[in-house]
Design a protein around this motif. Structure first.
Motif, PDB file in Angstrom:
ATOM      1  N   GLN A 150      12.756  -0.790  -7.317  1.00 28.20           N
ATOM      2  CA  GLN A 150      13.552  -1.703  -8.126  1.00 28.20           C
ATOM      3  C   GLN A 150      13.465  -3.128  -7.568  1.00 28.20           C
ATOM      4  OE1 GLN A 150      15.145  -0.154 -10.713  1.00 28.20           O
ATOM      5  NE2 GLN A 150      14.457   1.832  -9.984  1.00 28.20           N
ATOM      6  N   ASN A 151      13.119  -3.234  -6.304  1.00 25.68           N
ATOM      7  CA  ASN A 151      13.141  -4.533  -5.647  1.00 25.68           C
ATOM      8  C   ASN A 151      11.836  -4.705  -4.848  1.00 25.68           C
ATOM      9  OD1 ASN A 151      13.443  -6.199  -3.267  1.00 25.68           O
ATOM     10  ND2 ASN A 151      15.622  -6.356  -3.768  1.00 25.68           N
ATOM     11  N   GLY A 152      11.075  -5.776  -5.157  1.00 24.48           N
ATOM     12  CA  GLY A 152       9.756  -5.981  -4.545  1.00 24.48           C
ATOM     13  C   GLY A 152       9.803  -6.029  -3.029  1.00 24.48           C
ATOM     14  N   LEU A 153      10.751  -6.780  -2.500  1.00 20.75           N
ATOM     15  CA  LEU A 153      10.848  -6.955  -1.054  1.00 20.75           C
ATOM     16  C   LEU A 153      11.151  -5.620  -0.379  1.00 20.75           C
ATOM     17  CD1 LEU A 153      10.493  -9.617   0.372  1.00 20.75           C
ATOM     18  CD2 LEU A 153      12.977  -9.747   0.664  1.00 20.75           C
ATOM     19  N   LEU A 154      12.065  -4.903  -1.014  1.00 13.24           N
ATOM     20  CA  LEU A 154      12.477  -3.609  -0.487  1.00 13.24           C
ATOM     21  C   LEU A 154      11.302  -2.623  -0.537  1.00 13.24           C
ATOM     22  CD1 LEU A 154      15.261  -2.912   0.504  1.00 13.24           C
ATOM     23  CD2 LEU A 154      15.709  -1.756  -1.673  1.00 13.24           C
ATOM     24  N   ALA A 155      10.546  -2.705  -1.642  1.00 15.30           N
ATOM     25  CA  ALA A 155       9.402  -1.801  -1.803  1.00 15.30           C
ATOM     26  C   ALA A 155       8.397  -2.027  -0.680  1.00 15.30           C
ATOM     27  CB  ALA A 155       8.739  -2.021  -3.160  1.00 15.30           C
ATOM     28  N   GLY A 156       8.107  -3.305  -0.373  1.00 19.30           N
ATOM     29  CA  GLY A 156       7.163  -3.638   0.704  1.00 19.30           C
ATOM     30  C   GLY A 156       7.647  -3.080   2.024  1.00 19.30           C
ATOM     31  N   ALA A 157       8.945  -3.294   2.295  1.00 15.92           N
ATOM     32  CA  ALA A 157       9.511  -2.824   3.558  1.00 15.92           C
ATOM     33  C   ALA A 157       9.455  -1.299   3.615  1.00 15.92           C
ATOM     34  CB  ALA A 157      10.951  -3.302   3.674  1.00 15.92           C
ATOM     35  N   TYR A 158       9.725  -0.679   2.494  1.00 13.50           N
ATOM     36  CA  TYR A 158       9.688   0.779   2.449  1.00 13.50           C
ATOM     37  C   TYR A 158       8.281   1.292   2.766  1.00 13.50           C
ATOM     38  CZ  TYR A 158       9.175   5.461   0.844  1.00 13.50           C
ATOM     39  OH  TYR A 158       8.846   6.774   0.809  1.00 13.50           O
TER      40      TYR A 158
END
Ligand SMILES: [Zn+2]
Length: 494
Positions: A150-158
């Motif tokens: 749902q969130n680009g930044l979060l996806a990258g970190a994940y």
């Protein structure tokens, strides 16, 4: 007069600029380099299609990959190939192929072989691919991953965290290189071929070997790494490098830090091919067959190592590192090293090899023999054509292979790449820009651009004119029957 025999070795992913006999500085191919001292080597050989499934119709059947229609894959039932022609001429034929699923019975590659071994069942499965998490954790993982999207930044970190988590898990498991390898190594294929040769008697033979050692994931034997002085890459390190190199969530800038090590793994695969081929040559010498054998080594396509940001060999463009391959032809009467510099298309390989062993090529072969020119030591050369389907990475999916075409017309100096999806063509000056960094401006080299475009147009017209309907329908029928069989209702079609 006794008929001559033929050995064709195709090496998956072998780039022209990574073999010593075409100038590579690392000593990866000492045995082939020595063989090249009394052979013809082609310094501008270009495949007619890439990757494997778009390359082999030209190598074996002297036919462009899309000539029977974009929806047809492989060799059509009853299509004449190098193998069927030699078989009909009385040759005993055998293939030992290191587990490439596109070179299987399913796609007609067994036609004409008395003995056909595709090693598809014996190939190792390799380690779990990145992102495969066993057990109950998988569900939790998918849930978190879906949420983070749902969130680009979060996806990258994940993705970052998840990659390192997988590394932590796999690092606890010590697996040797031999277990990690996905395809049988060249020694396995050469052993099988040697054993077949030893029971052959003295009839003429055609032997085809397809080797996968330079194909990713890159897990060469440790012995090869040591021989090239690469002592710091253990199996554990190779596993990490392959996982990192395979990441889809990061860009070339971060991948680049491991490029040199990945190249060391790839080169060690090439070294292993070379070493095993020397065992095959020795076996032919020992059995007194060498002096009557034409021995050929080439590749189906090259491999990318971030030159343009890409990895592996997806046909999203047709740069030199993907379509420029080595060709070495050794025949008993060739003495001295002949370097043939003009462009040579793999479409001409099969008729050339038939000519070299004294068997006539069938009319269906589109290429022409260059054997006379090889013997004379000079190729006339002509612009060569490469074609494929843009971005077709899963040709077993019919939808994936009916997308727009990608095509290149290349002569000695210039290369025109035509992208039918974008409706654009790009002209590269290979002499001044060998890395194909920047296409020439639309107004530059207009005369040459026109001439290459005309060649492209003639090629397309000729292909659509000469679509051999019978072969095309046979190939379509085979595919439908296979799908029906898989669906369990073959009775309705038989
Ligand atoms: Zn391939």
């Amino acid at each position: 007069m006794k008929k001559r025999s033929l050995v064709l070795v195709t090496v998956d992913c072998l780039r022209a600029d990574h073999v010593g006999f075409l100038g590579y500085s690392r000593p990866v191919t000492p045995n082939l380099d020595a063989l090249g001292e009394n052979s013809a080597v082609f310094s501008n050989a270009i495949v007619a299609g890439a990757p494997t499934y778009f390359s082999f119709p030209a190598i074996l059947a002297s036919r462009y990959p899309l000539a029977l229609g974009r929806d047809v894959l492989g060799i059509a039932p009853h299509e004449s190939t190098l193998t069927t022609v030699l078989h009909d001429a009385g040759y005993t034929t055998a293939a030992f192929l290191a587990g490439n699923p596109y070179l299987s019975r399913r796609y007609g590659y067994d036609q004409g072989f008395d003995s056909f071994h595709d090693f598809l069942n014996s190939a190792g499965t390799g380690p779990l691919p990145l992102g495969t998490t066993p057990g109950r954790f998988a569900n939790l993982n998918q849930w978190i991953r879906a949420g983070s999207r749902q969130n680009g930044l979060l996806a990258g970190a994940y993705e970052e965290l998840y990659f390192w988590y997988c590394q932590w898990r796999t690092a606890r498991q010590e697996l040797p290189m031999d277990t990690l390898r996905r395809y049988p190594a060249a020694n396995v294929i050469v052993d099988a071929a040697k054993s077949w040769l030893s029971g052959l008697g003295d009839q003429p033979f055609f032997l085809w070997l397809h080797l996968m050692d330079p194909h990713h994931p890159y897990y060469p034997p440790e012995e090869s790494l040591a021989a090239l002085g690469t002592t710091n890459i253990t199996a554990r390190r190779a596993r990490f490098l392959n996982s990192f190199w395979n990441r889809g969530d990061i860009g070339p800038r971060r991948l680049k830090q491991y490029q040199a090590e990945i190249l060391s793994l790839y080169d060690a695969g090439v070294y292993w091919v070379d070493k095993q081929l020397s065992r095959l040559v020795q076996a032919l010498r020992n059995s007194q067959r060498w002096d009557e054998t034409v021995f050929v080594v080439t590749a189906d396509h090259g491999e990318a190592f971030l030159e343009h940001g890409d990895r592996y060999h997806s046909p999203t463009s047709l740069p030199e590192h993907l379509i420029h391959v080595p060709v070495l032809v050794r025949a008993p009467e060739l003495s001295g090293r002949r370097v043939l510099k003009r462009p040579f298309s793999s479409i001409h390989l099969a008729p050339t090899l038939l000519d070299a062993v004294g068997v006539s090529a069938p009319e269906s072969f589109l290429g022409r023999s260059a054997w006379g020119q090889i013997s004379a030591g000079e190729l006339q050369g002509e612009p060569v054509i490469t074609e494929c389907i843009d971005g077709c990475n899963n040709p077993a999916q019919p939808d994936d292979r009916v997308r727009p075409r990608l095509m290149a017309v290349r002569d000695q100096e210039l290369k025109l790449v035509i992208n039918f999806r974008e409706n654009q063509d790009y002209l590269y000056d290979l002499r001044n820009d060998p890395g194909e960094r920047k296409p020439l401006l639309p107004g530059q080299r207009t005369r040459e651009r026109v001439s290459l475009l005309q060649i492209a147009r003639r090629h397309l017209l000729r292909t659509s004119d000469s679509q051999r309907t019978d072969l095309r329908l046979r190939a379509r029928l085979r595919e439908l029957q296979q799908s029906a069989r898989m669906a369990g209702d073959s009775a309705s079609l038989s």
